[in-house]
Scaffold this active site. Structure first.
Site, mmCIF file in Angstrom:
data_model
loop_
_atom_site.group_PDB
_atom_site.id
_atom_site.type_symbol
_atom_site.label_atom_id
_atom_site.label_comp_id
_atom_site.label_asym_id
_atom_site.label_seq_id
_atom_site.Cartn_x
_atom_site.Cartn_y
_atom_site.Cartn_z
ATOM 1 N N GLU A 1 -9.965 6.813 3.919
ATOM 2 C CA GLU A 1 -10.844 5.884 4.614
ATOM 3 C C GLU A 1 -10.019 4.649 4.927
ATOM 4 O O GLU A 1 -9.045 4.356 4.239
ATOM 5 C CB GLU A 1 -12.042 5.499 3.740
ATOM 6 C CG GLU A 1 -11.799 4.338 2.769
ATOM 7 C CD GLU A 1 -10.752 4.624 1.682
ATOM 8 O OE1 GLU A 1 -10.500 5.798 1.386
ATOM 9 O OE2 GLU A 1 -10.188 3.648 1.146
ATOM 10 N N LYS B 1 0.818 -1.230 0.000
ATOM 11 C CA LYS B 1 0.000 0.000 0.000
ATOM 12 C C LYS B 1 0.844 1.268 0.000
ATOM 13 O O LYS B 1 0.426 2.294 -0.517
ATOM 14 C CB LYS B 1 -0.951 -0.015 1.195
ATOM 15 C CG LYS B 1 -2.116 -0.980 1.001
ATOM 16 C CD LYS B 1 -3.227 -0.703 1.996
ATOM 17 C CE LYS B 1 -4.462 -1.522 1.688
ATOM 18 N NZ LYS B 1 -4.272 -2.952 2.048
ATOM 19 N N SER C 1 1.636 -9.841 -0.915
ATOM 20 C CA SER C 1 1.294 -8.417 -0.779
ATOM 21 C C SER C 1 1.659 -7.835 0.576
ATOM 22 O O SER C 1 1.868 -6.631 0.699
ATOM 23 C CB SER C 1 -0.201 -8.224 -1.034
ATOM 24 O OG SER C 1 -0.970 -9.078 -0.206
HETATM 25 C C1 LIG Z 1 -5.103 -3.972 1.578
HETATM 26 C C2 LIG Z 1 -4.385 -5.215 1.313
HETATM 27 C C3 LIG Z 1 -4.759 -6.067 0.245
HETATM 28 C C4 LIG Z 1 -5.944 -5.831 -0.646
HETATM 29 O O1 LIG Z 1 -5.895 -4.664 -1.391
HETATM 30 P P1 LIG Z 1 -5.658 -4.650 -2.966
HETATM 31 O O2 LIG Z 1 -5.948 -3.243 -3.338
HETATM 32 O O3 LIG Z 1 -6.586 -5.622 -3.596
HETATM 33 O O4 LIG Z 1 -4.242 -5.019 -3.202
HETATM 34 C C5 LIG Z 1 -3.991 -7.201 0.019
HETATM 35 N N1 LIG Z 1 -2.943 -7.522 0.799
HETATM 36 C C6 LIG Z 1 -2.555 -6.733 1.829
HETATM 37 C C7 LIG Z 1 -1.391 -7.149 2.635
HETATM 38 C C8 LIG Z 1 -3.269 -5.567 2.128
HETATM 39 O O5 LIG Z 1 -2.883 -4.801 3.162
#
Ligand SMILES: *Cc1c(COP(=O)(O)O)cnc(C)c1O
Length: 399
Positions: A111, A89, A377
């Site tokens: 948000e 993010k 992610s």
């Molecule tokens: C917020 C988040 C997501 C989901 O958000 P996307 O916009 O779909 O990438 C996925 N993995 C993590 C670790 C997150 O913090």
């Protein structure tokens, strides 16, 4: 077939900008200026410098040999979990804070659901000395104390939202209301590839550093710059959009997106928006929306707070209906098992969101020579309570 956004802000039939009239000026300014700002040399130097020295990029492309042996393919993990603040993010919030400053904005709103985007936004506001207000549902505030405390330590004001279910959807409505009241000095940092055009495209471009790096790293590590499969989880879609971005038109590469099935696609307790959603408008964008017969948005459920969004970014809606991406639904249980499997095979505790991407590995049949890149992610520190609740006894008994 065109898989990326067109000049009107549409991905096929999805996207656009369905906004209240009072925001028209703001969204138009953003639409008219974002591409020029983002391609400006000074902007790029600052953005790339911060990604390198502050976030810690490039994130490694790690060849996971034990995981590869388990699934019979050459599996690489794109390690967004190693970024500052623990997930992808921050790539987007850094980009947007630099853009907001160049647009002359002094006040930032955001948000947040679980608090991850709120923390990433509060972080860059501290970095740049900007005022930061984060809207968060009261239910989420109670569930995510640590992230609230982090945001406050970083100097952000967390405003509790008390209407509706007091979760992400309500927090988003409140942030939009704030933006309507303060259109001239305020920039709204949206955390995923959702919202009115140009947000989905802007966020995808900031996150596209992920696939730009994958290209270079694969070339060096495998002698060719593309994989056979790219895999990522989708909440709103930003880490997947970043992972797919530079390969959208490369049909040698199969795209696999995992959405959260919760207790099962047909259980009534799910966030599998692409499987179940109907066409509708959510947060300024035409896309798939989980809704009842009256068109009321239904409350999504997933063990993963980052994936329980009742919509889906317009890019992913388009990739799904055109068949460019395969969308798999991964249940809570499958994701939890995949998280434990990665932990024990590779010594990496993943975020529960990322575990949904891992949970899709078992649903695919690979050839031994296939190169698979899966985006991790985020890291699992924030999910330890979830893991302990689920595995506490099992893990203890094994040892
Ligand atoms: C917020 C988040 C997501 C989901 O958000 P996307 O916009 O779909 O990438 C996925 N993995 C993590 C670790 C997150 O913090």
């Amino acid at each position: 077939m065109d898989y990326n956004v067109n000049s009107e802000g549409y991905y096929g039939e999805f996207g656009g900008a369905y906004i209240p009239e009072i925001l028209f000026g703001n969204v138009r300014d953003l639409r008219e200026r974002y591409l020029a700002i983002m391609s400006d040399g000074e902007f790029l130097r600052e953005f790339e410098g911060l990604l390198r020295d502050y976030v810690g990029r490039p994130s490694p492309l790690y060849y996971a040999s034990r995981l590869s042996a388990r699934y019979g393919a050459r599996i690489y993990l794109k390690r967004e979990d190693l970024n500052h603040t623990g997930a992808h993010k921050i790539n987007n919030t850094i980009g947007q804070i630099l853009l907001a400053r160049r647009m002359g904005k002094t006040r930032i709103i955001a948000e947040t659901g679980a608090g991850q985007h709120g923390v990433a936004t509060a972080t860059v506001c501290a970095l740049k000395g900007m005022q930061c207000i984060v809207y968060m549902g009261e239910t989420d505030i109670a569930r995510q104390k640590l992230n609230v405390q982090k945001m406050e330590m970083l100097g952000a004001e967390v405003r509790p939202v008390t209407c509706g279910n007091k979760t992400l959807k309500d927090a988003t409505n409140e942030a939009i209301r704030d933006w309507c009241c303060n259109p001239s000095d305020t920039h709204y940092i949206i955390g995923s590839t959702v919202g009115p055009h140009p947000y989905p495209d802007m966020v995808a471009r900031f996150q596209s550093v992920i696939s730009a790096e994958i290209k270079n790293q694969l070339q060096r590590q495998e002698g060719r710059d593309y994989p056979d499969y790219l895999m990522a989880c989708v909440g709103g879609g930003s880490n997947a959009a970043g992972t797919f971005y530079h390969y959208l038109d490369d049909l040698r590469v199969k795209l696999v997106a995992s959405e959260a099935a919760g207790l099962g696609v047909d259980s009534g307790e799910t966030a599998a928006t692409i499987h179940l959603g109907k066409r509708g408008i959510i947060h300024g964008s035409r896309t798939f929306v989980m809704q009842d017969e009256d068109g009321q948005i239904t409350e999504p459920y997933s063990v993963s707070a980052g994936l329980d969004y009742p919509g889906i970014g317009p890019m992913h809606a388009h990739l799904a209906v055109t068949g460019r991406a395969e969308v798999l639904a991964v249940t809570d249980g499958e994701a939890l098992d995949a998280a434990m499997e990665l932990t024990r095979l590779e010594g990496i505790i993943p975020a529960i969101e990322s575990a949904h991407a891992l949970g899709a590995l078992a649903k695919k049949r690979f050839e031994a020579a296939d190169i698979v890149v899966l985006t991790l992610s985020g890291r699992g520190d924030k999910d330890m309570e979830t893991y302990i609740d689920h595995f506490g006894k099992t893990a203890a008994n094994e040892n």
